[in-house]
Design a protein around this motif. Structure first.
Motif, short mmCIF file in Angstrom:
data_model
loop_
_atom_site.label_atom_id
_atom_site.label_comp_id
_atom_site.label_asym_id
_atom_site.label_seq_id
_atom_site.Cartn_x
_atom_site.Cartn_y
_atom_site.Cartn_z
N GLU A 113 -7.62 7.65 7.62
CA GLU A 113 -7.59 7.51 6.16
C GLU A 113 -8.97 7.80 5.56
O GLU A 113 -9.07 8.45 4.51
CB GLU A 113 -7.15 6.08 5.78
CG GLU A 113 -5.69 5.80 6.00
CD GLU A 113 -4.82 6.55 5.01
OE1 GLU A 113 -4.87 6.23 3.80
OE2 GLU A 113 -4.09 7.47 5.43
N LYS A 128 -9.36 11.44 5.56
CA LYS A 128 -8.47 12.03 4.55
C LYS A 128 -9.09 12.01 3.17
O LYS A 128 -8.98 12.98 2.41
CB LYS A 128 -7.14 11.28 4.55
CG LYS A 128 -6.17 11.70 3.46
CD LYS A 128 -4.90 10.85 3.52
CE LYS A 128 -3.97 11.16 2.35
NZ LYS A 128 -2.74 10.30 2.39
N PHE A 129 -9.77 10.90 2.84
CA PHE A 129 -10.34 10.77 1.50
C PHE A 129 -11.81 11.18 1.44
O PHE A 129 -12.48 10.94 0.43
CB PHE A 129 -10.16 9.33 1.01
CG PHE A 129 -8.72 8.96 0.76
CD1 PHE A 129 -8.01 9.56 -0.27
CD2 PHE A 129 -8.08 8.04 1.56
CE1 PHE A 129 -6.68 9.24 -0.50
CE2 PHE A 129 -6.75 7.70 1.35
CZ PHE A 129 -6.05 8.31 0.31
N PRO A 143 -8.80 2.58 1.97
CA PRO A 143 -9.64 3.76 1.79
C PRO A 143 -9.36 4.52 0.50
O PRO A 143 -10.28 5.05 -0.12
CB PRO A 143 -9.31 4.61 3.03
CG PRO A 143 -9.01 3.59 4.08
CD PRO A 143 -8.26 2.50 3.35
N ARG A 144 -8.10 4.55 0.07
CA ARG A 144 -7.78 5.27 -1.17
C ARG A 144 -8.48 4.64 -2.37
O ARG A 144 -8.74 5.31 -3.37
CB ARG A 144 -6.27 5.33 -1.39
CG ARG A 144 -5.60 3.98 -1.54
CD ARG A 144 -4.08 4.10 -1.54
NE ARG A 144 -3.42 2.81 -1.59
CZ ARG A 144 -3.12 2.15 -2.70
NH1 ARG A 144 -3.43 2.70 -3.88
NH2 ARG A 144 -2.51 0.98 -2.66
N ARG A 186 -12.22 6.09 -2.98
CA ARG A 186 -12.49 7.49 -3.35
C ARG A 186 -13.52 7.59 -4.46
O ARG A 186 -14.29 8.54 -4.53
CB ARG A 186 -11.19 8.18 -3.79
CG ARG A 186 -10.26 8.50 -2.65
CD ARG A 186 -8.99 9.15 -3.14
NE ARG A 186 -8.20 8.23 -3.94
CZ ARG A 186 -7.02 8.54 -4.49
NH1 ARG A 186 -6.52 9.76 -4.32
NH2 ARG A 186 -6.35 7.65 -5.20
N ARG A 222 -17.00 8.15 -3.22
CA ARG A 222 -17.28 9.53 -2.82
C ARG A 222 -17.56 10.36 -4.07
O ARG A 222 -18.50 11.18 -4.10
CB ARG A 222 -16.12 10.11 -2.03
CG ARG A 222 -16.28 11.59 -1.66
CD ARG A 222 -17.55 11.82 -0.86
NE ARG A 222 -17.91 13.21 -0.79
CZ ARG A 222 -17.62 14.00 0.24
NH1 ARG A 222 -16.93 13.53 1.27
NH2 ARG A 222 -18.00 15.25 0.24
N THR A 223 -16.76 10.17 -5.11
CA THR A 223 -16.97 10.90 -6.36
C THR A 223 -18.33 10.59 -6.96
O THR A 223 -19.06 11.48 -7.39
CB THR A 223 -15.86 10.56 -7.37
OG1 THR A 223 -14.59 10.89 -6.81
CG2 THR A 223 -16.06 11.32 -8.67
#
Length: 251
Positions: free
Chosen positions: A152, A155-156, A187-188, A191, A194-195
């Motif tokens: 996960e 993935k993200f 994990p979603r 995000r 990360r942004t």
């Protein structure tokens, strides 16, 4: 006194009020002892650790707290594993409770020492610094993450493999993701970090871009150093803003 004696003494001495504890310090003196290693620790933080049962200082007849050298060692241990291993207080308390009972528990996750000991900046850096890339199995072993959680994170875009191997930043992210998962954070949900990181790097790249384009090798080194300093200041601002918001919770 062994490190296990140092770990046990706050609890044992709390049970034996007649014990004479040397080098008793008030909370201000304790903060002075800790400030070089933990510049952000406050009296409120120490009292919070006491409320949670991680440390039990002696009390004078007037009710003032007095801390022994063993208390300071214990505080250093708690603060260092919080800082370096991102461990929740419950895990640390369960570990220390086992030490207080005279047991010899296994080392805490992430390679933290088995019992309180003096921790200086060199030791902390050695714990955090990873000089080689690690495999998926090693990443899971170091962080306690399941393969599904790592998938996960990949993935993200929160971790990135280099030829199937992971660097020290991936280890840090995965450790934090494991602990956040215990609070229901998936994990979603991460995000946005990360942004935000991409936006921060874009800002840094804009600032140091001219230096990076110069042909001299020294120019790139200067740009990298400047980028590190800008990043540190961005993180300071981020932490200050979050801490300011958190501080409103107990008002």
């Amino acid at each position: 006194m062994s490190i296990f004696d140092a770990a046990r003494s706050p609890r044992l001495e709390a049970q034996r009020p007649e014990t004479v504890r040397q080098a008793a310090l008030n909370i201000g003196e304790v903060l002075s002892e800790l400030k070089d290693e933990f510049p952000r620790v406050t009296a409120s933080k120490i009292r919070f650790l006491e409320d949670k049962g991680l440390i039990i200082p002696q009390r004078t007849s007037a009710g003032y707290r007095k801390y022994s050298s063993s208390d300071v060692i214990r505080l250093r241990f708690i603060l260092s594993v919080q800082r370096d291993q991102y461990l929740p207080l419950k895990v640390i308390k369960d570990h220390l409770d086992a030490v207080d009972r005279g047991e010899a528990p296994e080392a805490l996750p992430g390679g933290a020492p088995a019992a309180p000991q003096l921790v200086n900046s060199d030791m902390a850096e050695a714990v955090e610094r990873k000089t080689r890339l690690v495999s998926l199995a090693e990443l899971q072993g170091l962080s306690g993450a399941s393969e599904e959680l790592v998938d996960e994170l990949l993935k993200f875009g929160l971790v990135e493999a280099q030829g199937g191997l992971f660097d020290s930043n991936c280890i840090k992210v995965t450790k934090s993701a494991v602990l956040l998962a215990s609070h229901g954070v998936e994990p979603r949900h991460l995000r946005q970090f990360r942004t935000a990181a991409d936006r921060e790097f874009s800002l840094i790249e804009t600032i140091v871009g001219n230096e990076m384009r110069k042909p001299e090798v020294s120019a790139r080194a200067r740009a990298a150093e400047e980028a590190q300093e800008i990043s540190r200041q961005c993180l300071e601002i981020h932490e200050a803003l979050v801490q300011r918001a958190i501080s409103q919770l107990d008002r």
